[in-house]
Every structure is written in structure tokens, then in C-alpha cells.
Design an enzyme around this catalytic site. Structure first.
Site, PDB file in Angstrom:
ATOM      1  N   PRO A   2       0.826  -1.217   0.000  1.00 34.46           N
ATOM      2  CA  PRO A   2       0.000   0.000   0.000  1.00 34.46           C
ATOM      3  C   PRO A   2       0.859   1.266   0.000  1.00 34.46           C
ATOM      4  O   PRO A   2       1.719   1.427   0.847  1.00 34.46           O
ATOM      5  CB  PRO A   2      -0.775  -0.118   1.316  1.00 34.46           C
ATOM      6  CG  PRO A   2      -0.682  -1.545   1.733  1.00 34.46           C
ATOM      7  CD  PRO A   2       0.632  -2.033   1.197  1.00 34.46           C
ATOM      8  N   GLU A   3       0.633   2.107  -0.973  1.00 34.74           N
ATOM      9  CA  GLU A   3       1.260   3.429  -0.972  1.00 34.74           C
ATOM     10  C   GLU A   3       0.124   4.439  -1.062  1.00 34.74           C
ATOM     11  O   GLU A   3      -1.043   4.073  -0.986  1.00 34.74           O
ATOM     12  CB  GLU A   3       2.256   3.545  -2.130  1.00 34.74           C
ATOM     13  CG  GLU A   3       3.294   2.422  -2.035  1.00 34.74           C
ATOM     14  CD  GLU A   3       4.613   2.708  -2.733  1.00 34.74           C
ATOM     15  OE1 GLU A   3       4.898   3.873  -3.018  1.00 34.74           O
ATOM     16  OE2 GLU A   3       5.366   1.745  -2.953  1.00 34.74           O
ATOM     17  N   LYS A  51      -0.569   7.971   3.655  1.00 35.47           N
ATOM     18  CA  LYS A  51      -0.875   6.540   3.699  1.00 35.47           C
ATOM     19  C   LYS A  51      -1.801   6.189   4.871  1.00 35.47           C
ATOM     20  O   LYS A  51      -1.975   5.019   5.184  1.00 35.47           O
ATOM     21  CB  LYS A  51       0.431   5.740   3.754  1.00 35.47           C
ATOM     22  CG  LYS A  51       1.271   5.962   2.488  1.00 35.47           C
ATOM     23  CD  LYS A  51       2.414   4.986   2.385  1.00 35.47           C
ATOM     24  CE  LYS A  51       3.588   5.429   3.212  1.00 35.47           C
ATOM     25  NZ  LYS A  51       4.726   4.494   3.098  1.00 35.47           N
ATOM     26  N   ARG A 256      14.344  -1.178   4.457  1.00 35.63           N
ATOM     27  CA  ARG A 256      13.399  -1.488   3.375  1.00 35.63           C
ATOM     28  C   ARG A 256      14.202  -1.872   2.132  1.00 35.63           C
ATOM     29  O   ARG A 256      15.341  -1.464   1.946  1.00 35.63           O
ATOM     30  CB  ARG A 256      12.529  -0.259   3.058  1.00 35.63           C
ATOM     31  CG  ARG A 256      11.756   0.278   4.247  1.00 35.63           C
ATOM     32  CD  ARG A 256      10.543  -0.548   4.552  1.00 35.63           C
ATOM     33  NE  ARG A 256       9.553  -0.447   3.511  1.00 35.63           N
ATOM     34  CZ  ARG A 256       8.648   0.551   3.437  1.00 35.63           C
ATOM     35  NH1 ARG A 256       8.628   1.511   4.324  1.00 35.63           N
ATOM     36  NH2 ARG A 256       7.768   0.569   2.454  1.00 35.63           N
TER      37      ARG A 256
END
Ligand SMILES: [Zn+2]
Length: 269
Positions: A2-3, A51, A256
Site C-alpha cells: 500500500p502506498e 498513507k 526497506r
């Protein structure tokens, strides 16, 4: 993953399903809010902030203030809307929030954050966010100013920091660095044109917000929608060079996956 575009669509769909409807049952399946009950109150609107998702609920009788159901999808979270009688497409034990109206059930699965608080708590919850790429408050000049405020920070990390601008996740930060031809660990001060970078961020999210397939190449019919992200086995889509995959973070951001093409994005020493 999800962005900002994914969350924008979730807000749009939840808003279409819930806005104007009374909640006939709410079930928050996290310990802190297990006894919170917003039944009888009407959903006013559902909006995204970067977000983050905010479901705004009107005050109940004798309450002076409305409520906000704040969720963040993190890595695996999602919201589904089901017609009554429709089978859930995720296991029930993964549900964290169930909101029911006369017409539907909205179910939030595996939400990374789920909180319920009086509306005035929104400032504390999301007020720290930078300009929202898909929000009504978008301000490109402010986003540039915030990015530039820590000139030594690697641009690939600065783009992910939601205090600079809100909505960019891991896929976009990798693709944006590719599109401007800079190595993701290049200090912000050495990025040739921050204004262009910010404008490009806005354009990419706007172009993708209404479709489920995220495309950064501008070629909607192609088999490969991305230039470098997750392409360490296939190579850079432009030049074929082996894409480098590293885990990168700093004190403020968790590690990340970072992808870049060493040919198209040379490191500047
Ligand atoms: Zn390349």
C-alpha cells in the site's frame, strides 16, 4: 504494497460505501478499543492523508464531538466492503475492524494501525505529515522545502519520510530515483532538480490513483510496469543491467528493500 495511491482508492471506496450511513454495529478487534462502540452514529466521510485512512463519524446524541477511526495499512493491511451475505475474502481472524450499516459490512484486515479517538485527536495522529500528494492541501513548494531541509540525507530515504511529503512508499521511491537518474543514496543537496522530483512524484501518484496496476513507465499495455523495483532477476527495463537490491534504512526509517540500476543511476562521490 500500500502506498498513497492504494490508500486513496481505499478511502474513495469506503466513502462511497459508508458516507451518510448509520453504523448499526462496530467491532474493533484490538485490545485497546475492544469495548469502543460507535453504533447509532453516522459516517460523515472517509479520507486519506498520505498513507493514513481517516473514517470520520458524526457525534452521537449528547456528544459534543465526532469520532475518527484512524487506520494505516502498513505492509499487508486492506479494507474490503461486502454486501450483506457476501463471503469474506480474507480469514475472519485477520479482521481488525468491522463496521456495519444497513447496506454493507466494511472490514479492515491486518491493519498496521487501528485507533479510535475524538475528532480533535486527528492533529496529533496525522498533523506531523508533510503535504499530501493526493490531498487537498498539496503544496509542492512546501514539499521541496522540507526535503531540502536536511541536505545531507540520502534522497531515497528522504522521499520515504512522510514528514517531508506524504504518500510515497517503497515502490515509488525506487522508481522516482530511477526516473531522475540518481543513485538513491545521493544526498538531497546533490539532486539536480528537487522541484522536478516533487512534481514527478505528484504526477505518478495522480496517474496511478484510479487504477489498481501501478505503472511508472507510462506504458499501460506493457508487461513490465516498473523500471527497477523488484527487478533484480530481470534487469533494468531501460538498459538490461543487473539491478542492485539492498536493504537500506536509517535511524528513523526501518530497513526497506532498495532497488536501483548502477548504470542508469551512477553513484556520485
Ligand atoms: Zn539501467
Amino acid at each position: 504494497m500500500p502506498e498513497g495511491d492504494t490508500v486513496w482508492r481505499a478511502a474513495r471506496d469506503l466513502n462511497a460505501a459508508l458516507a451518510g450511513s448509520e453504523l448499526i454495529r462496530t467491532d474493533f478487534r484490538v485490545p485497546r478499543f475492544a469495548t469502543t462502540d460507535l453504533r447509532g452514529r453516522t459516517v460523515e466521510e472517509v479520507v486519506s492523508r498520505g498513507k493514513h485512512l481517516l473514517i470520520r463519524v458524526a457525534p452521537g446524541e449528547s456528544e459534543s464531538e465526532g469520532w475518527t477511526i484512524h487506520s494505516h495499512l502498513k505492509m499487508e493491511g486492506l479494507w474490503h466492503v461486502y454486501a450483506w451475505g457476501e463471503r469474506w475474502r480474507r480469514p475472519a481472524f485477520k479482521a481488525r475492524a468491522v463496521l456495519e450499516t444497513a447496506a454493507c459490512q466494511a472490514v479492515g484486515f491486518e491493519l498496521g494501525i487501528l485507533r479510535v479517538f475524538p475528532r480533535s485527536g486527528e492533529e496529533e495522529a496525522v498533523g506531523y505529515l508533510g503535504p499530501d500528494l493526493l490531498g487537498p492541501d498539496w503544496d509542492s513548494g512546501e514539499a521541496v522545502r522540507r526535503l531540502a531541509s536536511v541536505p545531507e540525507r540520502p534522497v531515497g530515504l528522504a522521499l520515504l519520510d512522510q514528514r517531508n511529503l506524504a504518500g510515497i512508499g517503497n515502490v515509488y521511491r525506487c522508481e522516482l530515483c530511477f526516473l531522475i537518474g540518481v543513485h538513491p543514496l545521493t544526498p538531497v543537496a546533490q539532486v539536480p532538480d528537487l522541484v522536478r522530483l516533487v512534481d514527478l512524484s505528484k504526477r505518478l501518484l495522480e496517474a496511478n490513483k484510479a487504477r489498481s496496476r501501478r505503472i511508472t513507465t507510462g506504458m499501460s499495455s506493457g508487461r513490465d510496469p516498473l523500471w527497477v523495483y523488484n527487478r533484480e532477476k530481470r534487469g533494468c527495463l531501460r538498459c538490461g543491467t543487473r539491478v542492485v537490491h539492498e536493504l537500506v534504512g536509517d535511524n528513523e526509517l526501518e530497513l526497506r528493500d532498495l532497488y536501483f540500476c548502477p548504470h542508469c543511476q551512477p553513484r556520485v562521490e
